[in-house]
Design a protein around this motif. Structure first.
Motif: not given
Length: 476
Positions: A309-334
């Protein structure tokens, strides 16, 4: 061509060793354990071999309990499946979301350089500080929270100095082992160290009919914690490493940190989310009465969701689902979930209780051999399940056997508590976290097995001496 054929042959052998070891374990143990319990232990052997030999990805191995249970109906499937989205998995997922903002804002680089400035570049100094910090934090926080907080910082630091491939990094081994081992042993430093300790306290209070004060716990366990900590430190100091210092100097990193300039808005928000989650997890006893459901797992998840929900100093989203989908360590969870599922098979099929029954067949008299049997039993349990599951089984078993021998069970329970907080070998429970970040499971197994043997001997000898010569260790 010859090399590729040999590689395929070795791969096939490694794959087949898993199910073959499963079947062999059942053949050897079914006469005593029964089919279901033997199959649960066979699953443990299968997963251990695949984790070490890695014919498939270590996270793929985490799903073996589902397949085995589907084929042989060892326990109700819901008890296995529920482990793959348990409260701990929610915590890891939430923490992963929070830590992903480090990469989008550049906070990871700032934390890495600051860590190097504060700790220094001496490898022994790094090992000592990470081990001490992990141990001290896990005295007050659940060990999984401690690992979740510290491992990403250490990995960021290592990658910053050029150790991009954590899997092949010899420098990463002692540092990541220091964190995960410290987080494990610190658990018995106070009752706050985890649910396993609360299980033990409930039995102690029922046994004595009086409240077991937290200060009484600390007084009795602090000497053992110091000794186990020194053993871990000695062992880590003697691991083979290519260099004695990390790349760079303290002055170089201080200068580089100054060049980063003032912390930016995005970094501030990311840091606040992380710090708030850590603080709320730490002070949970203060608000648990008003918000009983707000456990650390859900605190980290909420902070992770806020990151979107937050944006950085450049108005970009702090985190997007597209980035999270690739970055989350799904292997660690499993991987973590697979360890929990394996623990469910071992406990719910009665395999652990049958192991306890085997102890009763030994010629125990209350001396050194009894302390060793209880220590080994508790250690093996926590290696193949979680320390909470190990506590739920080991504590009543140790108590009943000690009472049957006409012994005061209290000091033997204290020894068991130390033992089920001292696990080093398999990528089960918190040991799955550094493995998911790249630590080679073979390194964990090789180094952890030797340390585990030393730890069992240390706990046995010191526990026996305390029982014999320290009256306070036999009371609550």
């Amino acid at each position: 061509m010859y090399g590729s054929k040999r590689k395929r042959r070795l791969h096939s052998v490694a794959v087949l060793l898993g199910p073959l070891s499963f079947g062999l374990t059942i053949l050897l143990l079914e006469w005593f354990f029964g089919f279901k319990a033997a199959a649960a232990l066979g699953t443990t052997v299968w997963m251990a071999l695949w984790w070490i030999l890695r014919p498939v990805n270590i996270s793929v191995t985490a799903f073996v309990p589902i397949g085995v249970n589907a084929l042989f109906d060892l326990i109700p499937m819901q008890q296995v499946i529920s482990q793959y989205f348990s409260e701990i998995i929610v915590l890891l997922f939430g923490a992963d979301l929070v830590c992903l903002t480090w990469a989008t804002t550049g906070l990871d680089k700032r934390l890495a350089i600051k860590t190097l400035c504060c700790i220094g570049t001496s490898l022994r100094q790094q090992i000592t500080v990470w081990l001490l910090v992990a141990t001290v934090l896990s005295i007050f926080l659940p060990n999984v929270v401690v690992c979740t907080i510290l491992v990403p910082v250490a990995v960021s630091m290592l990658q910053f100095i050029g150790e991009e491939n954590i899997k092949n990094s010899k420098l990463a081994v002692p540092i990541l082992l220091a964190i995960v081992w410290g987080a494990g042993i610190g658990g018995f430093g106070s009752p706050l160290g985890g649910a396993a300790n609360l299980v033990a306290i409930s039995y102690l209070e029922k046994l004595t009919g009086q409240e077991f004060m937290y200060i009484d716990w600390v007084v009795r366990f602090l000497p053992l914690l110091v000794l186990v900590l020194l053993l871990n430190l000695f062992f880590l100091f003697h691991l083979p490493v290519p260099v004695k210092r990390l790349a760079g100097t303290s002055e170089y990193f201080k200068e580089m940190y100054a060049q980063l300039g003032t912390i930016r808005l995005g970094e501030k928000i990311s840091l606040v989310l992380f710090a708030a989650a850590t603080l709320l997890a730490f002070i949970r006893p203060l608000y648990a009465g008003w918000l009983p459901a707000l456990k650390p797992a859900y605190v980290f998840l909420i902070m992770g969701l806020l990151a979107f929900t937050f944006e950085d100093e450049d108005g970009k989203a702090l985190l997007t689902w597209e980035f999270a989908e690739k970055g989350v360590m799904w292997g660690m969870l499993f991987l973590f979930a697979g360890g929990l599922a394996l623990g469910s098979l071992v406990t719910e099929t009665g395999a652990a209780l049958k192991m306890a029954e085997a102890i009763t067949l030994l010629p125990l008299t209350g001396g050194l051999e009894t302390v060793f049997a209880f220590t080994l039993f508790s250690t093996v349990l926590t290696e193949i399940s979680s320390n909470t599951a190990a506590a739920a089984i080991a504590v009543p078993v140790v108590q009943s056997i000690a009472q049957a021998l006409g012994l005061n069970p209290i000091p033997y329970l204290f020894v068991a508590i130390v033992a089920f907080n001292s696990a080093y070998v398999l990528p089960v429970s918190i040991r799955a976290i550094p493995v998911s970040y790249g630590l080679d499971p073979a390194e964990l197994f090789k180094n952890g097995l030797l340390l585990s043997l030393c730890s069992v001997l240390l706990i046995t000898v010191v526990g026996y001496l305390f029982i014999r010569y320290w009256p306070l260790f036999s009371t609550v």
